[in-house]
Write an enzyme that holds these catalytic residues in place. Structure first.
Site, PDB file in Angstrom:
ATOM      1  N   SER A   1       0.120   2.345   4.018  1.00  0.00           N
ATOM      2  CA  SER A   1       0.131   0.888   4.065  1.00  0.00           C
ATOM      3  C   SER A   1       0.498   0.262   2.721  1.00  0.00           C
ATOM      4  CB  SER A   1      -1.227   0.362   4.531  1.00  0.00           C
ATOM      5  OG  SER A   1      -2.221   0.642   3.578  1.00  0.00           O
TER       6      SER A   1
ATOM      7  N   LYS B   1      -5.870  -2.276  -0.865  1.00  0.00           N
ATOM      8  CA  LYS B   1      -4.918  -3.344  -0.524  1.00  0.00           C
ATOM      9  C   LYS B   1      -4.773  -4.298  -1.701  1.00  0.00           C
ATOM     10  CE  LYS B   1      -4.295  -2.476   3.974  1.00  0.00           C
ATOM     11  NZ  LYS B   1      -4.913  -1.131   3.840  1.00  0.00           N
TER      12      LYS B   1
END
Lengths: 211, 211
Positions: free
Chosen positions: B127, B165
DNA sequence: ATAACATTTACATTAGCATTGACATTTATC
DNA sequence: GATAAATGTCAATGCTAATGTAAATGTTAT
């Protein structure tokens, strides 16, 4: 290598161990302070010192949990340290171990990077971005004069320009393919390209982590 | 090329090396003096000579730290090694610093990764691909309970799911943005997200270098 | 003679430890 | 949920012992 504890720090650590063993949890600062006959802030300072020296670890800012860290022992660690040169510029014609322009050394974990005579190269530019290799990364390389298809290699072009690209051997040429749509594959005659090594890893420091 | 050392200077340097290897820190002038059977000021003079010849480096005026230099002017590797725990999984109950949850230790270069109490986290999934962070990479992290906008952080969502993230704070929520078009930003209430640390580096081994 | 090495002594600075009190945060209690 | 109690944090401060610095001076080897 953990630093030695002072007498006082050792005393507090022993106290903590004993308490945690007995009760399962760490006593509050003020409880500990009272039992050690000092002020609560003094306990907090010592805890900070113990954490800095890696004898304990604590969680969030106001968390009350303390983990005692066991000695991990550095007997094996000393065998895992590996010092590899960081090459500034690659000079044509010289084998890697004879390269002169070092920018210094890098310490890496031999367990992760096995092999001998490894060297590191500082990446310039973003041509390999999509392979997860960014500008200023250090590419860990293993010396090699050949390459297999799809491998990421360090290549010397025209005996002077060092580059990191993905390698493809075609019937009549060598293709060096970047991993970034802004750049294009370059094709070379066999004698224009000298393979110097294969990239086996990446080390990225704090610089450029957050664009 | 560095100037040659006298017999005495070499003796003191060897002594220092041995001591630093053993204890991790340089002994005090008076300790060294006593073990070398000379006066503390004599040691100080020799240290000055060693510094002039660039065999050691010292910090501030009254600092007690001494760095042994190699022939390239780098700090010796024994003073640069740092072991950091590799956290297997961050899960409920925050056993992040419970040693039984560690997957071992990673040896890194302290020159590249300054800071204390660092930890490493194995990245699962792609990701963050466009930030140059790939599956199975080791993210080097510095513990932190807060974050600034655009920083790449380790966050615990709903007290159980750990994720890496990019962080954005909005007026009414927290956004955790992946760096891969195949994934989408997730928005959370403030109490759903716990910041555990900031990613300050990446170490990638031979695995997955050539897809 | 000069540089390296040594000493002694006085002084400046730092590290470790302690305190206090105001404050922020968490936890318990109702 | 709201409130009170308990708890962790932080800054300012002081003390002492340990430590590094500097100056003046003597000794030794080249």
């Amino acid at each position: 290598m953990r630093l030695k504890l002072t007498q006082n720090q050792q005393k507090v650590l022993d106290y903590l161990k004993q308490k945690i063993n007995k009760n399962g949890v760490c006593p509050s600062l003020r409880t500990a302070a009272s039992e050690l006959a000092i002020s609560h802030a003094a306990v907090a300072q010592t805890l900070k010192a113990l954490e800095d020296k890696e004898y304990i670890r604590r969680e969030g800012r106001y968390s009350r949990t303390v983990h005692i860290l066991d000695d991990v022992g550095d007997v094996y660690i000393t065998q895992r340290q590996k010092q590899i040169p960081v090459i500034g510029h690659i000079t044509a014609g010289l084998p890697m171990y004879a390269q002169q322009e070092w920018e210094g050394h890098l310490l890496v974990d031999a367990k992760i990077y096995p092999g001998q005579n490894l060297f590191a190269l500082k990446i310039q530019g973003n041509s390999m971005k999509n392979a997860g290799i960014l500008d200023q990364d250090l590419a860990i390389c293993e010396p090699r004069q050949y390459a297999h298809n799809k491998e990421i290699v360090v290549a010397l072009i025209h005996h002077e320009e060092a580059t990191v690209k993905r390698f493809f051997l075609h019937s009549n040429c060598i293709e060096l393919r970047p991993e970034n749509p802004d750049f294009h594959s370059q094709k070379y005659e066999f004698e224009e390209v000298l393979i110097q090594g294969k990239v086996i890893g990446i080390v990225r420091g704090p610089h450029g982590i957050d664009d």
